[in-house]
Design a protein around this motif. Structure first.
Motif, PDB file in Angstrom:
ATOM      1  N   UNK A   1      -5.544  14.903 -11.440  1.00 51.57           N
ATOM      2  CA  UNK A   1      -5.847  14.792 -10.020  1.00 51.57           C
ATOM      3  C   UNK A   1      -4.772  13.935  -9.351  1.00 51.57           C
ATOM      4  N   UNK A   2      -4.223  14.430  -8.267  1.00 46.24           N
ATOM      5  CA  UNK A   2      -3.243  13.658  -7.507  1.00 46.24           C
ATOM      6  C   UNK A   2      -3.918  12.423  -6.939  1.00 46.24           C
ATOM      7  N   UNK A   3      -3.254  11.288  -7.054  1.00 42.06           N
ATOM      8  CA  UNK A   3      -3.829  10.048  -6.550  1.00 42.06           C
ATOM      9  C   UNK A   3      -2.737   9.096  -6.082  1.00 42.06           C
ATOM     10  N   UNK A   4      -2.984   8.420  -4.963  1.00 42.49           N
ATOM     11  CA  UNK A   4      -2.043   7.414  -4.478  1.00 42.49           C
ATOM     12  C   UNK A   4      -2.355   6.020  -5.012  1.00 42.49           C
ATOM     13  N   UNK A   5      -3.314   5.899  -5.898  1.00 46.93           N
ATOM     14  CA  UNK A   5      -3.754   4.595  -6.389  1.00 46.93           C
ATOM     15  C   UNK A   5      -2.633   3.891  -7.149  1.00 46.93           C
ATOM     16  N   UNK A   6      -2.408   2.613  -6.799  1.00 40.12           N
ATOM     17  CA  UNK A   6      -1.425   1.789  -7.500  1.00 40.12           C
ATOM     18  C   UNK A   6      -2.122   0.629  -8.218  1.00 40.12           C
TER      19      UNK A   6
ATOM     20  N   UNK B   1     -10.230  -0.604   4.463  1.00 39.05           N
ATOM     21  CA  UNK B   1      -9.030   0.120   4.032  1.00 39.05           C
ATOM     22  C   UNK B   1      -8.469  -0.591   2.802  1.00 39.05           C
ATOM     23  N   UNK B   2      -8.166   0.167   1.763  1.00 39.56           N
ATOM     24  CA  UNK B   2      -7.579  -0.412   0.560  1.00 39.56           C
ATOM     25  C   UNK B   2      -6.170  -0.896   0.893  1.00 39.56           C
ATOM     26  N   UNK B   3      -5.885  -2.160   0.563  1.00 40.36           N
ATOM     27  CA  UNK B   3      -4.560  -2.698   0.860  1.00 40.36           C
ATOM     28  C   UNK B   3      -3.506  -2.209  -0.133  1.00 40.36           C
ATOM     29  N   UNK B   4      -3.946  -1.556  -1.215  1.00 41.72           N
ATOM     30  CA  UNK B   4      -3.011  -0.989  -2.179  1.00 41.72           C
ATOM     31  C   UNK B   4      -2.528   0.394  -1.783  1.00 41.72           C
ATOM     32  N   UNK B   5      -3.476   1.298  -1.515  1.00 42.25           N
ATOM     33  CA  UNK B   5      -3.094   2.692  -1.246  1.00 42.25           C
ATOM     34  C   UNK B   5      -3.409   3.161   0.176  1.00 42.25           C
ATOM     35  N   UNK B   6      -4.138   2.361   0.935  1.00 43.20           N
ATOM     36  CA  UNK B   6      -4.478   2.639   2.339  1.00 43.20           C
ATOM     37  C   UNK B   6      -5.551   3.706   2.536  1.00 43.20           C
TER      38      UNK B   6
ATOM     39  N   UNK C   1      -0.251   2.638   5.790  1.00 42.36           N
ATOM     40  CA  UNK C   1       0.395   1.509   5.109  1.00 42.36           C
ATOM     41  C   UNK C   1       1.226   0.718   6.118  1.00 42.36           C
ATOM     42  N   UNK C   2       1.943   1.429   6.959  1.00 40.54           N
ATOM     43  CA  UNK C   2       2.724   0.770   8.000  1.00 40.54           C
ATOM     44  C   UNK C   2       1.812  -0.028   8.931  1.00 40.54           C
TER      45      UNK C   2
ATOM     46  N   UNK D   1       3.663  -2.212  -0.403  1.00 36.24           N
ATOM     47  CA  UNK D   1       3.991  -0.999   0.354  1.00 36.24           C
ATOM     48  C   UNK D   1       5.084  -0.135  -0.255  1.00 36.24           C
ATOM     49  N   UNK D   2       6.124  -0.743  -0.794  1.00 36.39           N
ATOM     50  CA  UNK D   2       7.208   0.057  -1.373  1.00 36.39           C
ATOM     51  C   UNK D   2       6.708   0.870  -2.554  1.00 36.39           C
ATOM     52  N   UNK D   3       5.927   0.235  -3.412  1.00 37.30           N
ATOM     53  CA  UNK D   3       5.377   0.926  -4.581  1.00 37.30           C
ATOM     54  C   UNK D   3       4.445   2.066  -4.153  1.00 37.30           C
TER      55      UNK D   3
END
Length: 80
Positions: free
Chosen positions: A7-12, A22-27, A55-56, A65-67
């Motif tokens: 599953x595609x995920x933006x989770x860091x 709002x998650x401060x890791x992945x937004x 994120x911005x 944010x970069x990650x």
């Protein structure tokens, strides 16, 4: 037997919510995180395309944010 792609995920793995939920890791929102696995790949991609702007908007509250942006970009390219 066919193996489904992951599953595609933006989770860091930085899962902390700001006061707006709002998650401060992945937004992602709390709701998006909770139902992520049940969403279609198209719906996940739609949400991920919105995350860079979120994120911005988090500004200094964004945990990494970069990650996060690099992962989102890589996932969206991989699934294109």
């Amino acid at each position: 037997m066919t193996i489904a792609p992951p599953i595609s995920s933006p989770c860091i793995d930085i899962c902390e919510l700001d006061p707006n939920g709002i998650c401060t890791g992945c937004a992602r929102t709390v709701r998006e995180v909770a139902c992520w696995g049940a969403l279609s790949e198209a719906d996940r991609r739609d949400i991920m395309s919105e995350l860079p702007a979120r994120i911005e908007a988090l500004g200094e509250k964004a945990a990494a944010p970069e990650e996060a942006l690099a992962l989102i970009e890589a996932v969206l390219k991989r699934r294109a």
